[in-house]
Design a protein around this motif. Structure first.
Motif, PDB file in Angstrom:
ATOM      1  N   ASN A  52      95.423  77.480   2.846  1.00  0.00           N
ATOM      2  CA  ASN A  52      96.537  76.969   2.024  1.00  0.00           C
ATOM      3  C   ASN A  52      96.511  77.453   0.582  1.00  0.00           C
ATOM      4  O   ASN A  52      97.092  76.838  -0.296  1.00  0.00           O
ATOM      5  CB  ASN A  52      96.578  75.435   2.086  1.00  0.00           C
ATOM      6  CG  ASN A  52      95.339  74.825   1.473  1.00  0.00           C
ATOM      7  OD1 ASN A  52      94.420  75.533   1.099  1.00  0.00           O
ATOM      8  ND2 ASN A  52      95.315  73.511   1.366  1.00  0.00           N
ATOM      9  N   SER A  53      95.814  78.583   0.322  1.00  0.00           N
ATOM     10  CA  SER A  53      95.965  79.257  -0.971  1.00  0.00           C
ATOM     11  C   SER A  53      95.561  80.711  -0.771  1.00  0.00           C
ATOM     12  O   SER A  53      94.754  81.028   0.104  1.00  0.00           O
ATOM     13  CB  SER A  53      95.105  78.597  -2.061  1.00  0.00           C
ATOM     14  OG  SER A  53      93.800  79.148  -2.064  1.00  0.00           O
ATOM     15  N   ALA A  78      87.976  83.489   2.665  1.00  0.00           N
ATOM     16  CA  ALA A  78      87.714  83.174   4.074  1.00  0.00           C
ATOM     17  C   ALA A  78      87.645  84.432   4.928  1.00  0.00           C
ATOM     18  O   ALA A  78      86.739  84.600   5.753  1.00  0.00           O
ATOM     19  CB  ALA A  78      88.802  82.236   4.602  1.00  0.00           C
ATOM     20  N   ILE A  79      88.613  85.344   4.733  1.00  0.00           N
ATOM     21  CA  ILE A  79      88.641  86.559   5.560  1.00  0.00           C
ATOM     22  C   ILE A  79      87.440  87.439   5.221  1.00  0.00           C
ATOM     23  O   ILE A  79      86.775  87.975   6.111  1.00  0.00           O
ATOM     24  CB  ILE A  79      89.979  87.315   5.392  1.00  0.00           C
ATOM     25  CG1 ILE A  79      91.148  86.451   5.871  1.00  0.00           C
ATOM     26  CG2 ILE A  79      89.962  88.632   6.168  1.00  0.00           C
ATOM     27  CD1 ILE A  79      92.526  87.024   5.550  1.00  0.00           C
ATOM     28  N   MET A  92     102.135  75.497  -1.054  1.00  0.00           N
ATOM     29  CA  MET A  92     100.954  75.599  -0.194  1.00  0.00           C
ATOM     30  C   MET A  92     100.065  74.356  -0.290  1.00  0.00           C
ATOM     31  O   MET A  92      99.429  73.974   0.678  1.00  0.00           O
ATOM     32  CB  MET A  92     100.171  76.868  -0.532  1.00  0.00           C
ATOM     33  CG  MET A  92     100.965  78.129  -0.207  1.00  0.00           C
ATOM     34  SD  MET A  92     100.168  79.660  -0.701  1.00  0.00           S
ATOM     35  CE  MET A  92      99.176  80.024   0.746  1.00  0.00           C
ATOM     36  N   GLN A  93     100.039  73.717  -1.476  1.00  0.00           N
ATOM     37  CA  GLN A  93      99.217  72.503  -1.632  1.00  0.00           C
ATOM     38  C   GLN A  93      99.731  71.384  -0.718  1.00  0.00           C
ATOM     39  O   GLN A  93      98.959  70.598  -0.197  1.00  0.00           O
ATOM     40  CB  GLN A  93      99.229  72.000  -3.084  1.00  0.00           C
ATOM     41  CG  GLN A  93      98.406  72.835  -4.054  1.00  0.00           C
ATOM     42  CD  GLN A  93      99.025  74.204  -4.315  1.00  0.00           C
ATOM     43  OE1 GLN A  93     100.242  74.333  -4.433  1.00  0.00           O
ATOM     44  NE2 GLN A  93      98.215  75.224  -4.377  1.00  0.00           N
ATOM     45  N   ARG A 149     101.522  77.442   5.624  1.00  0.00           N
ATOM     46  CA  ARG A 149     100.126  77.455   6.061  1.00  0.00           C
ATOM     47  C   ARG A 149      99.866  78.705   6.905  1.00  0.00           C
ATOM     48  O   ARG A 149     100.620  78.990   7.831  1.00  0.00           O
ATOM     49  CB  ARG A 149      99.806  76.223   6.906  1.00  0.00           C
ATOM     50  CG  ARG A 149     100.312  74.923   6.334  1.00  0.00           C
ATOM     51  CD  ARG A 149      99.692  73.702   6.997  1.00  0.00           C
ATOM     52  NE  ARG A 149     100.038  73.484   8.379  1.00  0.00           N
ATOM     53  CZ  ARG A 149     101.083  72.784   8.806  1.00  0.00           C
ATOM     54  NH1 ARG A 149     101.935  72.273   7.930  1.00  0.00           N
ATOM     55  NH2 ARG A 149     101.307  72.610  10.084  1.00  0.00           N
ATOM     56  N   CYS A 150      98.819  79.406   6.572  1.00  0.00           N
ATOM     57  CA  CYS A 150      98.524  80.661   7.275  1.00  0.00           C
ATOM     58  C   CYS A 150      97.277  80.536   8.134  1.00  0.00           C
ATOM     59  O   CYS A 150      96.267  79.970   7.695  1.00  0.00           O
ATOM     60  CB  CYS A 150      98.318  81.784   6.267  1.00  0.00           C
ATOM     61  SG  CYS A 150      99.818  82.187   5.359  1.00  0.00           S
TER      62      CYS A 150
END
Length: 482
Positions: free
Chosen positions: A223-224, A231-232, A193-194, A199-200
């Motif tokens: 990305n983590s 965030a959500i 992911m780094q 990537r979501c």
């Protein structure tokens, strides 16, 4: 949905779009390398740069990986799919369009199942389509200007799109982790992911129960898993506050700032019509024969959910254990190797999910890099199982194994004097001595006080320097106390 939980009277609705970078050595339409970390613009060939006269040629390995994903998720693999041009203008997009799939994607439908705590959940997929990545705008180190690095341009991606089936942040993160596990397990994506390999984008909206779907905002490039959660959560709170304050939510693309823990709008969200999709005239339809699908199926590894079901059936493990042990291929292999040798699958599972995982996580070690082998753990479990050492002594042996190379379990037990006393004559003598020295406790026990019995057990264990077998101590004491 039955598992919806309300936040301030609102139901949360989440859908995901995930870009998984495929593990091919070269790009989707050119022979340029996909290796990460090269000097800017050293891995962008004439095709990636869209120089006049260049034509894209499909990478067979990318298609093969799309087929693998479709098989892993129970999807339909389209016998014929079509590439389209997605038109938009951005400095890091050399052609002025991105080659993607629109009307007919290669993978259609399917689902991802996972456990949330002890509860089974399923997220339905809409599609997964092949596309090329864009380049990257670089802002660090430039004052008043941006750099463009086209190394990523043309890197093969599978975009995996869900239905809006998730109803909480926890469920969304659990889905993302399960998808990450599947793509890395079958080897189609390295999952880093780094480096941007996985990537979501989360589409988040809120509504009152029973109301139509709310207006969604898309959080890009999470990305983590930690940032995804933050965030959500922030976005849900922000949307509810806006609605409660009488503001309408506008469809937008937002970015998450890990420093402030907030999302911020980047641009209003485009719809498909804004991209003026049309079939790419340079690429023929992608035709996938039934034979090709069967060849790919024959080379697929055992999938995590099937392996977990086998662990339940063959080793008698609880479903929770089986699911936990199949979090990674290396963990599952370590468990199987241990269980086969020691013959006690549940004890092997307990040690691997407990002590081994705790130490591996603390040092961020994979199960292929542990300082202890499955053979050593199996030997240790065997010595606990046959009564040679107690559980507590087992932890001391484990500590020694973890901190020394090529150590032998029996040698550690011997050196540390950890053998349990299994000689009943010697144990009986200790019990007699303890009973003689503690008449008050004996009296209390006979008067019906259970605590007195525990005190006597403690005294025997102390007198034997912890080497007496606790179960045996109980038996001998109860026999002598009548």
């Amino acid at each position: 949905m039955s598992h919806a939980k309300l936040i301030q009277g609102y139901e949360v609705v989440i859908g995901f779009e995930t870009h998984a970078q495929l593990s091919t050595a070269s790009k989707i339409f050119s022979r340029a390398s996909t290796a990460f970390g090269a000097e800017p613009n050293t891995q962008a060939c004439a095709v990636d740069l869209a120089l006049p006269g260049t034509l894209p040629v499909m990478n067979r390995g990318a298609v093969e990986r799309a087929i693998q994903l479709g098989l892993a998720l129970g999807s339909t693999i389209a016998p014929t799919s079509i590439f389209a041009r997605k038109n938009y203008f951005y400095p890091d997009l050399p052609k002025g369009y991105q080659i993607s799939q629109f009307e007919i994607p290669v993978v259609q439908g399917g689902e991802v199942g996972f456990l949330l705590g002890e509860e089974k959940r399923t997220v339905r997929l809409v599609r997964a389509h092949l596309e090329e990545d864009a380049g990257k705008s670089v802002h660090e180190g430039f004052i008043g200007q941006s750099g463009i690095d086209l190394n990523r341009a043309g890197t093969p991606l599978l975009e995996i799109v869900t239905e809006p089936d998730m109803r909480s942040t926890e469920e969304a993160v659990a889905y993302a982790k399960e998808l990450h596990k599947i793509v890395t397990w079958i080897g189609i994506c390295d999952g880093n992911m780094q480096e941007g390999s996985f990537r979501c984008d989360a589409n988040v909206s809120v509504r009152k129960p029973g109301a139509p779907l709310g207006i969604r905002r898309e959080i890009k490039n999470l990305n983590s898993f930690k940032f995804m959660q933050q965030a959500i959560d922030f976005e849900i709170r922000w949307q509810i506050e806006q609605i409660e304050d009488g503001h309408a939510i506008e469809q937008a693309t937002v970015l998450f700032d890990p420093d402030t823990g907030e999302t911020r709008a980047m641009r209003t969200k485009e719809d498909a019509a804004d991209y003026r999709y049309f079939p790419d005239p340079d690429l023929p339809p992608l035709v996938i024969s039934a034979d090709w699908i069967e060849r790919v199926r024959a080379g697929m590894p055992e999938l995590p959910r099937l392996m977990a079901a086998r662990f339940v059936a063959d080793y008698g493990l609880p479903e929770y254990d089986a699911t936990t042990l199949t979090q990674s291929k290396t963990m599952a292999a370590f468990f199987e190797a241990t269980a086969r040798v020691c013959g006690n699958a549940k004890l092997a599972s307990n040690w691997i999910m407990g002590e081994v995982s705790r130490r591996a996580n603390a040092l961020d070690l994979g199960f292929d890099a542990l300082p202890i082998t499955s053979g050593q753990l199996a030997q240790l479990i065997g010595r606990i199982g046959d009564g040679t050492i107690s559980n507590n002594a087992g932890k001391q042996v484990f500590e020694a194994l973890w901190n020394s190379e090529n150590a032998d379990v029996d040698a550690i037990i011997e050196a540390k004097g950890l053998k349990q006393m299994n000689d009943s004559g010697a144990l009986e003598k200790i019990v007699d001595d303890v009973l003689a020295a503690n008449p008050k406790s004996v009296e209390e026990f006979r008067a019906g006080k259970d605590k007195a019995f525990n005190a006597l057990v403690g005294q025997v264990m102390k007198a034997s320097r912890g080497k007496a077998n606790p179960a045996q101590v109980n038996d001998v004491l109860r026999a002598k106390l009548g």
